[in-house]
Motif scaffolding. Structure first.
Motif, PDB file in Angstrom:
ATOM      1  N   VAL A 163       2.204  -4.696  -6.666  1.00 64.63           N
ATOM      2  CA  VAL A 163       3.287  -5.664  -6.500  1.00 64.63           C
ATOM      3  C   VAL A 163       2.756  -6.751  -5.564  1.00 64.63           C
ATOM      4  O   VAL A 163       2.163  -6.428  -4.535  1.00 64.63           O
ATOM      5  N   THR A 164       2.961  -8.017  -5.947  1.00 66.41           N
ATOM      6  CA  THR A 164       2.579  -9.105  -5.051  1.00 66.41           C
ATOM      7  C   THR A 164       3.781  -9.427  -4.178  1.00 66.41           C
ATOM      8  O   THR A 164       4.809  -9.890  -4.676  1.00 66.41           O
ATOM      9  N   CYS A 165       3.677  -9.118  -2.903  1.00 72.90           N
ATOM     10  CA  CYS A 165       4.788  -9.429  -1.989  1.00 72.90           C
ATOM     11  C   CYS A 165       4.309  -9.340  -0.548  1.00 72.90           C
ATOM     12  O   CYS A 165       3.212  -8.864  -0.272  1.00 72.90           O
ATOM     13  N   ASP A 166       5.163  -9.808   0.344  1.00 75.84           N
ATOM     14  CA  ASP A 166       4.887  -9.722   1.773  1.00 75.84           C
ATOM     15  C   ASP A 166       5.186  -8.283   2.235  1.00 75.84           C
ATOM     16  O   ASP A 166       6.316  -7.788   2.025  1.00 75.84           O
ATOM     17  N   LEU A 167       4.206  -7.649   2.819  1.00 68.02           N
ATOM     18  CA  LEU A 167       4.353  -6.279   3.334  1.00 68.02           C
ATOM     19  C   LEU A 167       5.023  -5.385   2.294  1.00 68.02           C
ATOM     20  O   LEU A 167       4.481  -5.184   1.217  1.00 68.02           O
ATOM     21  N   TYR A 183       1.530   6.079  -7.504  1.00 68.72           N
ATOM     22  CA  TYR A 183       0.780   5.270  -6.532  1.00 68.72           C
ATOM     23  C   TYR A 183       1.118   3.799  -6.717  1.00 68.72           C
ATOM     24  O   TYR A 183       0.965   3.257  -7.820  1.00 68.72           O
ATOM     25  N   MET A 184       1.558   3.158  -5.622  1.00 64.86           N
ATOM     26  CA  MET A 184       1.879   1.728  -5.670  1.00 64.86           C
ATOM     27  C   MET A 184       1.124   1.020  -4.561  1.00 64.86           C
ATOM     28  O   MET A 184       0.756   1.638  -3.561  1.00 64.86           O
ATOM     29  N   CYS A 185       0.938  -0.286  -4.742  1.00 67.57           N
ATOM     30  CA  CYS A 185       0.336  -1.061  -3.662  1.00 67.57           C
ATOM     31  C   CYS A 185       0.945  -2.447  -3.643  1.00 67.57           C
ATOM     32  O   CYS A 185       1.466  -2.916  -4.655  1.00 67.57           O
ATOM     33  N   THR A 186       0.893  -3.056  -2.467  1.00 66.29           N
ATOM     34  CA  THR A 186       1.364  -4.437  -2.344  1.00 66.29           C
ATOM     35  C   THR A 186       0.244  -5.273  -1.751  1.00 66.29           C
ATOM     36  O   THR A 186      -0.635  -4.751  -1.047  1.00 66.29           O
ATOM     37  N   ASP A 187       0.278  -6.554  -2.027  1.00 63.26           N
ATOM     38  CA  ASP A 187      -0.582  -7.508  -1.330  1.00 63.26           C
ATOM     39  C   ASP A 187       0.059  -8.886  -1.462  1.00 63.26           C
ATOM     40  O   ASP A 187       0.662  -9.200  -2.483  1.00 63.26           O
ATOM     41  N   LEU A 188      -0.110  -9.653  -0.402  1.00 64.57           N
ATOM     42  CA  LEU A 188       0.379 -11.025  -0.383  1.00 64.57           C
ATOM     43  C   LEU A 188      -0.447 -11.881  -1.336  1.00 64.57           C
ATOM     44  O   LEU A 188       0.012 -12.903  -1.834  1.00 64.57           O
ATOM     45  N   ASN A 189      -1.667 -11.460  -1.557  1.00 66.38           N
ATOM     46  CA  ASN A 189      -2.634 -12.213  -2.359  1.00 66.38           C
ATOM     47  C   ASN A 189      -2.560 -11.706  -3.822  1.00 66.38           C
ATOM     48  O   ASN A 189      -2.901 -10.555  -4.092  1.00 66.38           O
ATOM     49  N   PRO A 190      -2.102 -12.535  -4.754  1.00 69.10           N
ATOM     50  CA  PRO A 190      -1.940 -12.050  -6.136  1.00 69.10           C
ATOM     51  C   PRO A 190      -3.250 -11.570  -6.758  1.00 69.10           C
ATOM     52  O   PRO A 190      -3.233 -10.635  -7.578  1.00 69.10           O
ATOM     53  N   ALA A 191      -4.371 -12.172  -6.360  1.00 73.29           N
ATOM     54  CA  ALA A 191      -5.667 -11.740  -6.918  1.00 73.29           C
ATOM     55  C   ALA A 191      -5.980 -10.315  -6.467  1.00 73.29           C
ATOM     56  O   ALA A 191      -6.568  -9.514  -7.211  1.00 73.29           O
ATOM     57  N   ALA A 192      -5.566  -9.963  -5.245  1.00 74.35           N
ATOM     58  CA  ALA A 192      -5.795  -8.607  -4.730  1.00 74.35           C
ATOM     59  C   ALA A 192      -4.926  -7.604  -5.485  1.00 74.35           C
ATOM     60  O   ALA A 192      -5.385  -6.514  -5.845  1.00 74.35           O
ATOM     61  N   ALA A 193      -3.683  -7.987  -5.743  1.00 69.06           N
ATOM     62  CA  ALA A 193      -2.791  -7.069  -6.477  1.00 69.06           C
ATOM     63  C   ALA A 193      -3.379  -6.780  -7.859  1.00 69.06           C
ATOM     64  O   ALA A 193      -3.433  -5.618  -8.291  1.00 69.06           O
TER      65      ALA A 193
END
Ligand SMILES: C[S@@+](CC[C@H](N)C(=O)[O-])C[C@H]1O[C@@H](n2cnc3c(N)ncnc32)[C@H](O)[C@@H]1O
Length: 206
Positions: A104-108, A77-87
């Motif tokens: 992972v903190t990244c765009d889309l 299971y992986m997830c991304t978010d532009l917002n580092p606090a969310a990651a």
């Protein structure tokens, strides 16, 4: 009871403090609608026997953690978010619920596109959808949770074209047969050692 739909609980979010929600999207109606959809699609998702599941824009991590609880540890299971606090919070939510979520903190899906091209079996996104000026889209803070830009669609419209090359090609046969005018149904599947066996039924629709 044979064939009964299992029920799953909402992940434990007690580790999240109210101050965290000043920086990260607090699960709301849209998040819970996603959980309901995952639960009602459980039979389909389980039959898919996914190896790699990704959530884009995971916020608190409530959705990817719920998916991991539903499907168990045989998938990654992986997830991304532009917002580092969310990651960071998404990873903590996984940990709080005894599931492994790799953030992972990244765009889309920009950081995943080369490595996971054609390999993602389940891809979730509850995008920001509030109509805002375009200038508000793409911040790395809490505004990214809702700012959808023009028509509320700017983030979604950038995401959708990447879906077809990210998703795994288990349905290549289905695509081929649909083009030829057939509908495909998976009648039965079974795991036999390292093999996933399926009986596919094709019915002419056109
Ligand atoms: C509506 S919130 C959903 C959060 C969580 N999935 C849920 O359902 O509670 C949208 C999330 O997408 C993230 N986001 C917005 N634009 C993004 C982008 N371009 N790339 C990655 N994440 C993005 C936001 O930071 C926010 O966490």
């Amino acid at each position: 009871m044979k064939g009964a739909q299992p029920t799953f609980s909402t992940p434990d979010l007690s580790h999240i403090k109210s101050a965290d929600y000043e920086h990260v999207y607090e699960p709301a109606e849209d998040s819970f609608l996603m959980l309901d959809a995952l639960e009602s699609e459980y039979a389909f998702l389980n039959q898919l026997q996914p190896s790699i599941c990704v959530e884009v824009g995971s916020g608190s991590g409530v959705c990817i953690t719920f998916l991991a609880q539903c499907l168990g540890p045989s998938a990654f299971y992986m997830c991304t978010d532009l917002n580092p606090a969310a990651a960071r919070l998404s990873q903590a939510t996984g940990r709080q619920n005894n599931v492994l979520v790799q953030p992972v903190t990244c765009d889309l899906t920009s950081a995943l596109e080369h490595r996971l091209k054609g390999q993602i079996d389940v891809l979730l996104f509850n995008p920001p959808y509030v109509v805002t000026p375009s200038s508000e889209v793409g911040s790395r803070g809490i505004e990214a949770s809702w700012a959808g830009g023009e028509k509320g669609r700017e983030v979604t419209d950038r995401f959708l074209p990447s879906v077809s090359h990210l998703l795994s090609s288990k349905d290549e046969i289905e695509d081929m047969m649909m083009t030829a005018g057939f509908q495909m149904t998976v009648v039965n599947t079974r795991k036999a050692g390292r093999e996933h066996l399926s009986v596919l039924k094709f019915t002419r629709v056109t």
